[in-house]
Design a protein around this motif. Structure first.
Motif, PDB file in Angstrom:
ATOM      1  N   SER A 133     -47.056  -7.699  80.630  1.00 55.05           N
ATOM      2  CA  SER A 133     -46.012  -7.821  79.361  1.00 55.05           C
ATOM      3  C   SER A 133     -46.626  -6.649  78.464  1.00 55.05           C
ATOM      4  O   SER A 133     -47.787  -5.959  78.582  1.00 55.05           O
ATOM      5  CB  SER A 133     -46.646  -9.127  78.584  1.00 55.05           C
ATOM      6  OG  SER A 133     -48.029  -9.320  78.086  1.00 55.05           O
ATOM      7  N   GLU A 134     -45.818  -6.490  77.268  1.00 57.82           N
ATOM      8  CA  GLU A 134     -45.967  -5.387  76.279  1.00 57.82           C
ATOM      9  C   GLU A 134     -47.044  -5.720  75.421  1.00 57.82           C
ATOM     10  O   GLU A 134     -47.378  -6.877  75.230  1.00 57.82           O
ATOM     11  CB  GLU A 134     -44.707  -4.951  75.903  1.00 57.82           C
ATOM     12  CG  GLU A 134     -43.510  -4.562  76.561  1.00 57.82           C
ATOM     13  CD  GLU A 134     -43.789  -3.320  77.197  1.00 57.82           C
ATOM     14  OE1 GLU A 134     -44.037  -2.353  76.624  1.00 57.82           O
ATOM     15  OE2 GLU A 134     -43.787  -3.432  78.565  1.00 57.82           O
ATOM     16  N   LEU A 193     -45.365 -11.918  72.809  1.00 56.04           N
ATOM     17  CA  LEU A 193     -45.421 -11.165  74.153  1.00 56.04           C
ATOM     18  C   LEU A 193     -44.126 -11.320  74.728  1.00 56.04           C
ATOM     19  O   LEU A 193     -43.432 -12.682  74.535  1.00 56.04           O
ATOM     20  CB  LEU A 193     -46.556 -11.820  74.982  1.00 56.04           C
ATOM     21  CG  LEU A 193     -47.774 -11.502  74.279  1.00 56.04           C
ATOM     22  CD1 LEU A 193     -49.179 -12.059  75.239  1.00 56.04           C
ATOM     23  CD2 LEU A 193     -48.233  -9.932  74.183  1.00 56.04           C
ATOM     24  N   VAL A 194     -43.456 -10.371  75.324  1.00 57.11           N
ATOM     25  CA  VAL A 194     -42.541 -10.520  76.113  1.00 57.11           C
ATOM     26  C   VAL A 194     -42.642  -9.448  77.507  1.00 57.11           C
ATOM     27  O   VAL A 194     -43.543  -8.689  77.312  1.00 57.11           O
ATOM     28  CB  VAL A 194     -41.105 -10.106  75.603  1.00 57.11           C
ATOM     29  CG1 VAL A 194     -40.778 -10.973  74.277  1.00 57.11           C
ATOM     30  CG2 VAL A 194     -41.331  -8.705  74.711  1.00 57.11           C
ATOM     31  N   MET A 195     -41.919 -10.026  78.602  1.00 58.55           N
ATOM     32  CA  MET A 195     -41.873  -8.823  79.909  1.00 58.55           C
ATOM     33  C   MET A 195     -40.337  -8.275  79.602  1.00 58.55           C
ATOM     34  O   MET A 195     -39.314  -8.912  80.018  1.00 58.55           O
ATOM     35  CB  MET A 195     -42.236  -9.641  81.080  1.00 58.55           C
ATOM     36  CG  MET A 195     -42.181  -8.816  82.136  1.00 58.55           C
ATOM     37  SD  MET A 195     -42.490  -9.657  83.832  1.00 58.55           S
ATOM     38  CE  MET A 195     -44.217 -10.050  83.387  1.00 58.55           C
ATOM     39  N   LYS A 235     -54.193 -11.640  74.577  1.00 59.98           N
ATOM     40  CA  LYS A 235     -52.924 -12.056  74.884  1.00 59.98           C
ATOM     41  C   LYS A 235     -53.205 -13.555  75.306  1.00 59.98           C
ATOM     42  O   LYS A 235     -52.183 -14.259  75.045  1.00 59.98           O
ATOM     43  CB  LYS A 235     -52.483 -11.122  76.300  1.00 59.98           C
ATOM     44  CG  LYS A 235     -51.929  -9.714  75.941  1.00 59.98           C
ATOM     45  CD  LYS A 235     -51.370  -8.961  77.030  1.00 59.98           C
ATOM     46  CE  LYS A 235     -50.877  -7.717  76.743  1.00 59.98           C
ATOM     47  NZ  LYS A 235     -50.320  -6.784  78.006  1.00 59.98           N
ATOM     48  N   PHE A 278     -47.780 -12.319  84.200  1.00 57.75           N
ATOM     49  CA  PHE A 278     -47.252 -12.023  82.778  1.00 57.75           C
ATOM     50  C   PHE A 278     -47.954 -11.492  81.776  1.00 57.75           C
ATOM     51  O   PHE A 278     -47.486 -10.277  81.143  1.00 57.75           O
ATOM     52  CB  PHE A 278     -46.478 -13.508  82.585  1.00 57.75           C
ATOM     53  CG  PHE A 278     -45.649 -13.156  81.019  1.00 57.75           C
ATOM     54  CD1 PHE A 278     -44.486 -12.845  81.018  1.00 57.75           C
ATOM     55  CD2 PHE A 278     -46.498 -13.159  79.766  1.00 57.75           C
ATOM     56  CE1 PHE A 278     -43.665 -12.621  79.818  1.00 57.75           C
ATOM     57  CE2 PHE A 278     -45.770 -13.263  78.650  1.00 57.75           C
ATOM     58  CZ  PHE A 278     -44.500 -12.744  78.594  1.00 57.75           C
ATOM     59  N   ASN A 279     -49.233 -11.667  81.513  1.00 53.11           N
ATOM     60  CA  ASN A 279     -49.874 -11.193  80.583  1.00 53.11           C
ATOM     61  C   ASN A 279     -50.568  -9.782  81.204  1.00 53.11           C
ATOM     62  O   ASN A 279     -50.588  -9.138  80.084  1.00 53.11           O
ATOM     63  CB  ASN A 279     -51.311 -12.016  80.503  1.00 53.11           C
ATOM     64  CG  ASN A 279     -51.089 -13.458  79.908  1.00 53.11           C
ATOM     65  OD1 ASN A 279     -49.972 -13.627  78.872  1.00 53.11           O
ATOM     66  ND2 ASN A 279     -51.835 -14.476  79.899  1.00 53.11           N
ATOM     67  N   CYS A 298     -35.300  -8.883  78.138  1.00 50.31           N
ATOM     68  CA  CYS A 298     -36.875  -9.348  78.227  1.00 50.31           C
ATOM     69  C   CYS A 298     -36.935 -10.875  78.347  1.00 50.31           C
ATOM     70  O   CYS A 298     -36.153 -11.588  77.817  1.00 50.31           O
ATOM     71  CB  CYS A 298     -37.670  -8.873  76.996  1.00 50.31           C
ATOM     72  SG  CYS A 298     -36.873  -9.499  75.414  1.00 50.31           S
ATOM     73  N   VAL A 326     -43.009 -15.796  78.567  1.00 54.42           N
ATOM     74  CA  VAL A 326     -43.686 -16.343  79.759  1.00 54.42           C
ATOM     75  C   VAL A 326     -43.062 -17.729  80.515  1.00 54.42           C
ATOM     76  O   VAL A 326     -43.053 -17.878  81.796  1.00 54.42           O
ATOM     77  CB  VAL A 326     -45.111 -16.508  79.321  1.00 54.42           C
ATOM     78  CG1 VAL A 326     -45.363 -17.654  78.373  1.00 54.42           C
ATOM     79  CG2 VAL A 326     -46.026 -16.853  80.876  1.00 54.42           C
ATOM     80  N   GLU A 375     -40.255  -4.243  84.033  1.00 52.82           N
ATOM     81  CA  GLU A 375     -41.524  -5.121  84.753  1.00 52.82           C
ATOM     82  C   GLU A 375     -41.028  -6.201  85.449  1.00 52.82           C
ATOM     83  O   GLU A 375     -41.954  -6.764  86.429  1.00 52.82           O
ATOM     84  CB  GLU A 375     -42.542  -5.291  83.483  1.00 52.82           C
ATOM     85  CG  GLU A 375     -43.053  -4.273  82.818  1.00 52.82           C
ATOM     86  CD  GLU A 375     -43.900  -3.089  83.725  1.00 52.82           C
ATOM     87  OE1 GLU A 375     -44.375  -3.757  84.714  1.00 52.82           O
ATOM     88  OE2 GLU A 375     -44.225  -2.223  83.358  1.00 52.82           O
TER      89      GLU A 375
END
Length: 609
Positions: free
Chosen positions: A146-147, A152-154, A30, A142-143, A192, A195, A158
């Motif tokens: 995140s999924e 990468l997104v949150m 990530k 965030f890392n 979503c 970061v 979350e």
């Protein structure tokens, strides 16, 4: 087309790795993805080889891996067309870097290096209420949350977890309605955040209004220590020394497998570690040596006596340490790691259910479309059948009209024949009767044919019933006619008898009227007799009164002349009625007989003359 950054290893690097190392690999990927994306200036999904060399060298340096610059050249020797895509860089990253990683490097240094590469390009520091260090901590969080999908997104769940934990840490109150309004704004972004949007959301203070910068920074730091540094609890407590047995205040830091203690909370001078395993235990101690709120941690080689500031802190520390020991016994990760995994599994389950529901909805939609097509085909068939029925009806009407025209022609012919037969009716009366019968039969046949065209089937079924009904009606009519004739005869007899009785009654009425008239005459005669009797009675009464007066005057004279001398006369045999004027001329019995005799004569009807 931009290819996705994936953590799947190539066949050359498909080696067996421990679960811990796989988890570590995902966390490292990530951060590396952020660094690789930052080097992709034009967002084409490709980075130049020189930049990849610098990135690979920095990664090897931070993760304490021997760097082999020749390997990069050898790996990309056949790719001389230009920049390398992330899909092309992944096999080299897996084989020459990640497969050699050992858990002996400082992860914060690794995260700092990747953060420096990506923050320089993407972080907008304008209007932020937080420092770069706080932004770095949010980047690490965030890392973690995140999924495991790229980019990468949150997700919203979350985001809510992090903001709620941050609000609780700062001592604020969580406003559910405010976050629900924010979720509505996220709907356009598939609910979503990336970061940099997450850093801006926290840094702009959207969910920390009323909090100063220091409180916000302390909250971010506490959440960072719990989620990233695995600090489950921290704080000042007194510790008893092993050699001099003196009590010293230390800053304790509890992690899942170790309790570290420092000289102060700035963590600059570490004094020691208490290594935890499944065989350790923590128990409460009674107060002694002037120290209160005591407990000790017993390990395999040592025991540590510790004094908390109050009973509440003591109980919290005992419970937190016991939780760590229990997790180590059963081999489970830290609570926040386990909670994150459960949330992900729940989301995957919900996503699978949603996909299954969508699949079922698609199947239902397909079935519905098939049904609609079947209904459409059926509707077309019905329309065709209706058109055929209309055509058939038109043909039937045409046939009916033709038949009516034919019957009309026949009727015209029959009329002509009837006219011809009427000319001969004077000569042939018998033939006329037969002709009229034939005409009636033809007319009846015409009406029956018209009815048969309209409802042929019903006519056939009802024909026999009508015939039977007609026969029964004829029989009933004959019987009724016989009854009517009998009634008529009876009425004639009754009328004749009534006329005789009427004549008899008329004679009786005339006799009664004559009798009544004679009775009236007798009544009038009796009234006249009564009137004459009353006159005679009045004359008699008058004569009696005169006689009484004469007698009284005579008696007065005798008394006057003779004094008290009274003539002796013979007395009556029966009691004599005495009146005011002396003895009466009649007795009571004679008077009663005379009254009865008069009453009988009065009531007797007069005989007709």
């Amino acid at each position: 087309m931009r290819k996705q950054f994936t953590s799947r290893a190539t066949p050359d690097s498909s080696r067996e790795t421990l679960p811990l190392k796989m988890g570590l690999r995902d966390e490292l990927l990530k951060a590396i993805w952020h660094a690789f994306t930052a080097l992709d200036v034009d967002k084409s999904g490709k980075v130049s080889k020189s930049q990849l060399k610098v990135l690979s060298h920095n990664l090897c340096t931070v993760m304490k891996i021997p760097h082999d610059p020749v390997a990069l050249e050898e790996h990309f020797r056949d790719d001389d067309e230009g920049p390398v895509s992330n899909q092309g860089y992944m096999p080299y990253l897996n084989r020459f870097i990640l497969d050699k990683v050992q858990d002996n490097f400082d992860r914060m240094d690794f995260n700092r290096m990747c953060w420096t590469l990506c923050a320089r390009k993407n972080l907008n520091r304008n209007h932020l209420l937080i420092s770069d260090d706080d932004a770095f901590k949010i980047w690490c969080i965030f890392n973690f949350l995140s999924e495991d999908k790229y980019p990468l997104v949150m997700v919203a769940e979350e985001i809510e977890y992090f903001l709620r934990k941050l609000t609780d840490t700062m001592g604020g109150s969580w406003i559910e309605e405010k976050f629900e309004e924010y979720k509505l704004q996220l709907s356009s972004k598939h609910q979503c955040l990336i970061v940099w949007e997450m850093i801006e959301l926290v840094g702009m203070g959207h969910f920390s209004k009323g909090m100063d910068r220091q409180t916000l920074s302390m909250g971010i730091n506490e959440v960072f220590q719990e989620l990233i540094l695995d600090v489950l609890k921290q704080g000042y407590m007194m510790k008893k020394g092993h050699r001099r047995k003196n009590w010293t205040e230390r800053w304790f830091l509890l992690k899942p497998s170790v309790i570290s203690y420092y000289a102060s909370e700035d963590l600059t001078e570490k004094k020691g570690d208490i290594l935890l395993d499944g065989n350790c235990c923590v128990e409460s101690l009674p107060d002694k040596e002037g120290k209160k709120c005591l407990f000790y941690v017993k390990c395999s080689d040592k025991s540590f006596e510790i004094s908390a500031s109050d009973k509440k802190k003591k109980q919290e520390w005992i419970q937190a340490i016991q939780t760590c020991i229990t997790l180590l016994k059963v081999g489970r990760p830290a609570p926040h790691h386990e909670a994150r995994q459960k949330r992900r599994e729940l989301r995957q389950k919900q996503q699978a259910e949603q996909e299954e529901l969508e699949l079922r909805m698609r199947e239902l939609q397909t079935a519905n479309e098939n049904k609609q097509r079947e209904l459409e085909a059926m509707r077309k068939k019905l329309e065709e059948a209706a058109a055929n029925a209309t055509e058939e009806e038109r043909r039937r009407l045409q046939t009916q009209n033709e038949l009516q025209d034919l019957y009309r022609v026949e009727m015209e012919k029959e009329k002509m024949v009837r006219q011809q037969m009427e000319e001969q009716v004077a000569q042939k009366s018998s033939e006329l009767e037969q002709y009229l019968q034939r005409v009636r039969e033809l007319e009846s046949m015409y009406h029956r044919l018209e009815e048969a065209l309209e409802d042929e089937r019903q006519a056939r079924q009802d024909e026999e019933t009508v015939r039977k009904l007609q026969a029964s009606l004829l029989e009933e009519e004959a019987s009724k006619r016989a009854e009517l004739e009998q009634i008529h005869l009876y009425q004639q007899q009754t009328i004749s008898q009534t006329q005789a009785e009427k004549q008899e009654l008329e004679r009786e009425r005339l006799a009664k009227e004559s009798a009544l008239e004679s009775a009236m005459q007798q009544l009038q005669q009796l009234e006249a007799d009564r009137q004459g009797a009353l006159e005679q009675y009045e004359e008699v009464m008058k004569k009696l009164a005169d006689a009484a007066n004469n007698t009284k005057s005579w008696k007065d004279k005798v008394t006057h002349h003779e004094g008290l001398i009274r003539l002796i006369q013979p007395g009556p045999k029966h009691p004599q009625k005495i009146t005011n004027w002396g003895p009466a001329a009649f007795t009571e019995a004679e008077l009663s007989l005379r009254e009865k005799d008069w009453q009988v004569k009065k009531n007797r009807p007069a005989t007709p003359q």
